[in-house]
Design a protein around this motif. Sequence first.
Motif, PDB file in Angstrom:
ATOM      1  N   ILE A 151      16.563  -8.234  16.478  1.00  0.00           N
ATOM      2  CA  ILE A 151      16.581  -8.672  17.883  1.00  0.00           C
ATOM      3  C   ILE A 151      16.463  -7.460  18.804  1.00  0.00           C
ATOM      4  O   ILE A 151      15.688  -7.469  19.765  1.00  0.00           O
ATOM      5  CB  ILE A 151      17.851  -9.495  18.184  1.00  0.00           C
ATOM      6  N   GLY A 152      17.224  -6.413  18.511  1.00  0.00           N
ATOM      7  CA  GLY A 152      17.162  -5.194  19.323  1.00  0.00           C
ATOM      8  C   GLY A 152      15.779  -4.573  19.322  1.00  0.00           C
ATOM      9  O   GLY A 152      15.279  -4.152  20.379  1.00  0.00           O
ATOM     10  N   MET A 153      15.138  -4.534  18.154  1.00  0.00           N
ATOM     11  CA  MET A 153      13.780  -3.990  18.081  1.00  0.00           C
ATOM     12  C   MET A 153      12.808  -4.839  18.891  1.00  0.00           C
ATOM     13  O   MET A 153      11.922  -4.313  19.572  1.00  0.00           O
ATOM     14  CB  MET A 153      13.321  -3.902  16.632  1.00  0.00           C
ATOM     15  N   GLY A 154      12.969  -6.154  18.831  1.00  0.00           N
ATOM     16  CA  GLY A 154      12.098  -7.047  19.596  1.00  0.00           C
ATOM     17  C   GLY A 154      12.267  -6.863  21.090  1.00  0.00           C
ATOM     18  O   GLY A 154      11.285  -6.809  21.841  1.00  0.00           O
ATOM     19  N   ILE A 155      13.510  -6.752  21.525  1.00  0.00           N
ATOM     20  CA  ILE A 155      13.778  -6.544  22.954  1.00  0.00           C
ATOM     21  C   ILE A 155      13.217  -5.194  23.403  1.00  0.00           C
ATOM     22  O   ILE A 155      12.576  -5.103  24.455  1.00  0.00           O
ATOM     23  CB  ILE A 155      15.294  -6.643  23.238  1.00  0.00           C
ATOM     24  N   LEU A 156      13.448  -4.161  22.613  1.00  0.00           N
ATOM     25  CA  LEU A 156      12.935  -2.832  22.946  1.00  0.00           C
ATOM     26  C   LEU A 156      11.410  -2.833  23.004  1.00  0.00           C
ATOM     27  O   LEU A 156      10.814  -2.255  23.925  1.00  0.00           O
ATOM     28  CB  LEU A 156      13.428  -1.811  21.928  1.00  0.00           C
ATOM     29  N   THR A 160       9.254  -2.000  26.319  1.00  0.00           N
ATOM     30  CA  THR A 160       8.295  -0.888  26.382  1.00  0.00           C
ATOM     31  C   THR A 160       6.878  -1.382  26.649  1.00  0.00           C
ATOM     32  O   THR A 160       6.111  -0.697  27.319  1.00  0.00           O
ATOM     33  CB  THR A 160       8.304  -0.048  25.091  1.00  0.00           C
ATOM     34  N   ARG A 161       6.536  -2.556  26.180  1.00  0.00           N
ATOM     35  CA  ARG A 161       5.185  -3.113  26.464  1.00  0.00           C
ATOM     36  C   ARG A 161       5.053  -3.496  27.931  1.00  0.00           C
ATOM     37  O   ARG A 161       3.983  -3.356  28.501  1.00  0.00           O
ATOM     38  CB  ARG A 161       4.896  -4.318  25.574  1.00  0.00           C
ATOM     39  N   SER A 162       6.127  -3.997  28.512  1.00  0.00           N
ATOM     40  CA  SER A 162       6.055  -4.400  29.929  1.00  0.00           C
ATOM     41  C   SER A 162       6.023  -3.181  30.846  1.00  0.00           C
ATOM     42  O   SER A 162       5.586  -3.278  31.988  1.00  0.00           O
ATOM     43  CB  SER A 162       7.227  -5.299  30.291  1.00  0.00           C
TER      44      SER A 162
END
Length: 164
Positions: A151-156, A160-162
Amino acid sequence: MESWVERLMYASRWILAPIYLGLSVALLFLGIKLFQELIHVAPMILSMKESELVLLILSLIDMALVGGLLVMVMLSGYENFVSKLDIQEGQEKLSWLGKVDSGTLKNKVAASIVAISSIHLLRIFVDANRYESEQLKYYVIIHLTFVVSAIGMGILDKYTRSRT
């Protein structure tokens, strides 16, 4: 001199090619192990308890998930870091090929690890009477660590993409 060093560094990406080829050998080994397990259990299938059959099926699902993970890492890793795969038009091509960048690959690997961990945890819970409650607690904690990490990797990754 600088140009030569840069060309050498760029060419060194090919050192990864044998590593990805090694993953295909690992995939072959996994397939052999799966069929070995099926051949081993076939004579006993009629005398097996339902819970034993469920554990076997979960093991096979686990192997399939690991195999899918190997294919994803092998192909997208090769394409991201070594060279574009040359697949001619009209040939069978995986729909995700060429669309998985290194960030997406990390997220897919994390999600696969969570799925594999879930299968392992389910196998342990099906056979929970063989484990002490302290062991079960640690299995759950380890699984939740994988979940929180994914979940943390997905949020990060989304953050970063946004920002770019």
